[in-house]
Design a protein around this motif. Structure first.
Motif, short mmCIF file in Angstrom:
data_model
loop_
_atom_site.label_atom_id
_atom_site.label_comp_id
_atom_site.label_asym_id
_atom_site.label_seq_id
_atom_site.Cartn_x
_atom_site.Cartn_y
_atom_site.Cartn_z
N CYS A 63 -10.42 -3.22 1.24
CA CYS A 63 -10.13 -2.43 2.43
C CYS A 63 -11.36 -2.40 3.32
CB CYS A 63 -9.64 -1.03 2.09
SG CYS A 63 -10.86 0.09 1.43
N GLY A 91 -16.01 5.99 7.99
CA GLY A 91 -16.83 5.06 7.20
C GLY A 91 -16.48 5.08 5.72
N GLY A 94 -14.47 9.01 3.89
CA GLY A 94 -13.23 9.65 4.35
C GLY A 94 -12.64 10.66 3.39
N SER A 96 -14.25 12.19 0.99
CA SER A 96 -15.21 13.27 0.76
C SER A 96 -15.21 14.29 1.90
CB SER A 96 -16.62 12.68 0.60
OG SER A 96 -16.62 11.68 -0.39
N CYS A 122 -1.21 8.60 7.66
CA CYS A 122 -0.97 9.30 6.39
C CYS A 122 -1.93 8.80 5.32
CB CYS A 122 0.49 9.08 5.96
SG CYS A 122 1.03 10.21 4.66
N ALA A 146 2.57 3.24 7.47
CA ALA A 146 2.58 3.11 6.00
C ALA A 146 2.14 4.41 5.36
CB ALA A 146 1.66 1.97 5.57
N SER A 153 -6.80 4.11 2.30
CA SER A 153 -7.45 5.18 1.53
C SER A 153 -7.23 5.02 0.03
CB SER A 153 -6.91 6.55 1.96
OG SER A 153 -7.32 6.86 3.26
N LEU A 159 -15.28 8.58 -5.24
CA LEU A 159 -16.42 9.44 -5.55
C LEU A 159 -16.77 10.35 -4.38
CD1 LEU A 159 -18.87 6.98 -7.35
CD2 LEU A 159 -17.47 8.77 -8.39
N PHE A 289 2.89 2.32 16.05
CA PHE A 289 2.63 2.35 17.49
C PHE A 289 1.78 1.13 17.84
CE2 PHE A 289 3.10 6.63 15.87
CZ PHE A 289 4.10 7.13 16.69
C1 LIG Z 1 -14.30 -0.17 -1.04
C2 LIG Z 1 -14.26 1.21 -0.46
C3 LIG Z 1 -14.62 2.28 -1.26
C4 LIG Z 1 -14.60 3.58 -0.72
N1 LIG Z 1 -14.94 4.61 -1.54
C5 LIG Z 1 -14.94 5.86 -1.05
C6 LIG Z 1 -15.30 6.94 -1.91
O1 LIG Z 1 -15.62 6.75 -3.09
N2 LIG Z 1 -15.31 8.20 -1.39
C7 LIG Z 1 -14.98 8.43 -0.08
O2 LIG Z 1 -15.03 9.59 0.35
N3 LIG Z 1 -14.59 7.42 0.74
C8 LIG Z 1 -14.57 6.14 0.29
N4 LIG Z 1 -14.23 5.11 1.10
C9 LIG Z 1 -13.89 5.39 2.50
C10 LIG Z 1 -12.48 5.87 2.65
O3 LIG Z 1 -11.61 5.03 1.94
C11 LIG Z 1 -12.11 5.89 4.15
O4 LIG Z 1 -13.07 6.60 4.88
C12 LIG Z 1 -10.76 6.59 4.30
O5 LIG Z 1 -9.82 5.91 3.53
C13 LIG Z 1 -10.31 6.64 5.74
O6 LIG Z 1 -9.06 7.30 5.71
P1 LIG Z 1 -8.10 7.32 6.95
O7 LIG Z 1 -7.02 8.29 6.64
O8 LIG Z 1 -8.89 7.54 8.20
O9 LIG Z 1 -7.54 5.83 7.08
P2 LIG Z 1 -6.35 5.06 6.34
O10 LIG Z 1 -6.31 5.32 4.90
O11 LIG Z 1 -6.47 3.65 6.79
O12 LIG Z 1 -5.03 5.69 6.95
C14 LIG Z 1 -4.61 5.36 8.26
C15 LIG Z 1 -3.17 5.76 8.44
O13 LIG Z 1 -2.80 5.47 9.79
C16 LIG Z 1 -1.66 4.61 9.81
N5 LIG Z 1 -1.77 3.78 10.99
C17 LIG Z 1 -2.81 2.99 11.35
N6 LIG Z 1 -2.53 2.39 12.52
C18 LIG Z 1 -1.30 2.80 12.90
C19 LIG Z 1 -0.46 2.53 14.01
N7 LIG Z 1 -0.85 1.68 14.97
N8 LIG Z 1 0.76 3.11 14.07
C20 LIG Z 1 1.15 3.96 13.09
N9 LIG Z 1 0.40 4.25 12.02
C21 LIG Z 1 -0.81 3.69 11.93
C22 LIG Z 1 -1.76 3.86 8.48
O14 LIG Z 1 -0.49 3.32 8.12
C23 LIG Z 1 -2.20 4.99 7.56
O15 LIG Z 1 -1.09 5.78 7.22
C24 LIG Z 1 -14.22 3.80 0.62
C25 LIG Z 1 -13.84 2.72 1.41
C26 LIG Z 1 -13.87 1.43 0.89
C27 LIG Z 1 -13.46 0.29 1.74
#
Ligand SMILES: Cc1cc2nc3c(=O)[nH]c(=O)nc-3n(C[C@H](O)[C@H](O)[C@H](O)COP(=O)(O)OP(=O)(O)OC[C@H]3O[C@@H](n4cnc5c(N)ncnc54)[C@H](O)[C@@H]3O)c2cc1C
Length: 394
Positions: A63, A91, A94, A96, A122, A146, A153, A159, A289
């Motif tokens: 990811c 970054g 997320g 945390s 979500c 999704a 995520s 962690l 979207f």
């Molecule tokens: C390898 C790796 C390890 C990590 N380890 C950690 C950790 O140990 N601890 C920690 O705190 N964080 C960690 N992170 C970071 C964390 O995963 C992210 O900061 C976090 O997942 C971001 O969450 P989010 O909800 O913003 O994004 P996402 O999980 O990407 O969710 C986005 C949502 O928006 C929807 N979406 C996107 N675009 C559209 C669109 N155009 N139309 C409709 N829906 C849309 C998607 O379908 C999804 O539902 C790690 C990341 C990586 C890559």
């Protein structure tokens, strides 16, 4: 390259250990421990061997961390007839920061006087913001292309890493107070999620292993910027790490530190968040979207944009940089309750599988490639197997 370097260093460490004073107490190789299921001990704690072998890899996941140099975007924007509250760009932090970030976003949303909130996304951020809004009495509908488990995520390590790739060093001073607020709010919330069925959140011990004294290596990656580091601001939240004396642990490396941290069992935790959201009457609409203007069609006048990396395309935010990361998952071993941090591998003992992540490798910054590189993960698992084979009985 870095892996080879690590193996060379690990080899050198073993040589030192076998010739120098570190080998003062005679210890048996662990091979027999793996065969018999014995436990090794580190500073008094029993450590079950990890059955690290490539045929136990159940999946390799990639990811992108949604990184912004200035830190996450948490701010209001008027767009046509809507108020958009942005909440994206967290970054490597997320999960945390989710509760703290959601709290700030919700305060902005509530300032519009709304009782109905649309949340776009979500993942960790959208789900927690939606739950906070429900608990504040708002009626919430999530729109997302999704849902878990098919969101980025779900591919995180799991962690407590509130300042992992959260901003660059140049923006750290301006972001520090907000970061601390979010971190403290999130931390408090996680304490209320301990001890629940399925252990969505738990405290674990882990061991950092090094062949040079700690302090000389900070985990920088050669082609990534210097990141903001804030750990000193919240030293009071987590226990201090403890250096273990040679001979008091089973690891071949001469420098070993035990750390204690929060771990998110992400499958169980996301399941809990989804269940709570639905049980409280939350609605979900699967919808993608392709342009921000499409948000005008939604009935809610106030919307939280929690689309993570998706915000780059949706809101033309080119400040959002993908930082690629890859993990491999091994078959769960409930008896393995400790994490490991080596120079280029991190191991997280989650209940849904033991995560083995390559860390410190280059080529990930501004890299949106989601193709798994299985060979990299297999090499990491082999390194872990090598470590296990060289651990010793006390
Ligand atoms: C390898 C790796 C390890 C990590 N380890 C950690 C950790 O140990 N601890 C920690 O705190 N964080 C960690 N992170 C970071 C964390 O995963 C992210 O900061 C976090 O997942 C971001 O969450 P989010 O909800 O913003 O994004 P996402 O999980 O990407 O969710 C986005 C949502 O928006 C929807 N979406 C996107 N675009 C559209 C669109 N155009 N139309 C409709 N829906 C849309 C998607 O379908 C999804 O539902 C790690 C990341 C990586 C890559």
């Amino acid at each position: 390259m870095e892996r080879r370097q690590f193996l060379r260093q690990a080899g050198a460490t073993l040589a030192v250990a076998s010739t120098g004073g570190l080998a003062a107490c005679v210890r048996q190789p662990v091979k027999s421990a793996i065969a018999t299921g014995d436990r090794l001990s580190a500073g008094g704690a029993a450590l079950a061997p990890i059955r690290a072998s490539v045929d136990r890899i159940t999946g390799v996941y990639v990811c992108t961390r949604p990184f912004r140099a200035e830190g996450p975007r948490i701010e209001m924007q008027k767009l046509g007839g809507k108020t958009i509250v942005h909440n994206y760009g967290h970054g490597g932090s997320g999960w945390s920061l989710s509760w703290g970030s959601g709290t700030l976003a919700l305060q902005m949303a509530q300032s519009t006087g709304t009782h109905e909130l649309g949340v776009i996304g979500c993942g960790a951020i959208g789900l927690t913001t939606a739950l906070l809004a429900q608990q504040a009495g708002l009626s919430v509908r999530i729109y997302a292309k999704a849902l878990p488990p098919d969101v980025f995520s779900m591919r995180a390590s799991g962690l407590w890493t509130p300042d992992s790739r959260i901003c660059d060093a140049a923006h750290a001073a301006g972001f520090a107070d907000r970061w601390e607020t979010m971190t403290r709010i999130s931390y408090a919330r996680f304490q209320s999620l301990l001890g629940l069925p399925g252990k969505p959140i738990e405290w674990i011990d882990g061991y950092s292993l090094a062949d040079a004294p700690f302090g000389s290596f900070h985990g920088e990656v050669s082609d990534e910027p210097a990141y903001g580091e804030f750990a000193d601001r919240v030293r009071d939240l987590t226990p201090r790490s403890v250096e273990l004396a040679p001979g008091s642990h089973p690891f071949p490396e001469p420098y070993v530190r035990r750390y204690t941290t929060l771990m998110f069992n992400i499958s169980s935790y996301a399941n809990l968040l989804m269940s709570e959201y639905l049980a409280a009457g939350g609605k979900i609409e699967i919808r993608e979207f392709t342009h921000a203007d499409e948000l005008q069609q939604l009935p809610e006048r106030t919307l939280v944009n929690a689309t993570g990396y998706g915000a780059r395309a949706l809101f033309n935010d080119e400040s959002l940089i993908p930082v690629r990361g890859q993990t491999a998952r091994l078959i769960p071993q409930p008896e393995v309750t400790y994490g490991l941090r080596l120079k280029d591998i991190s191991v997280v003992p989650r209940s849904d599988g033991i995560m083995v992540q390559v860390i410190g490798d280059s080529g990930n910054f501004n890299n949106p490639d989601l193709t798994p590189r299985r060979a990299d993960s297999e090499a990491a698992v082999r390194e872990l197997a090598d470590l296990m084979a060289n651990m010793r009985h006390s």
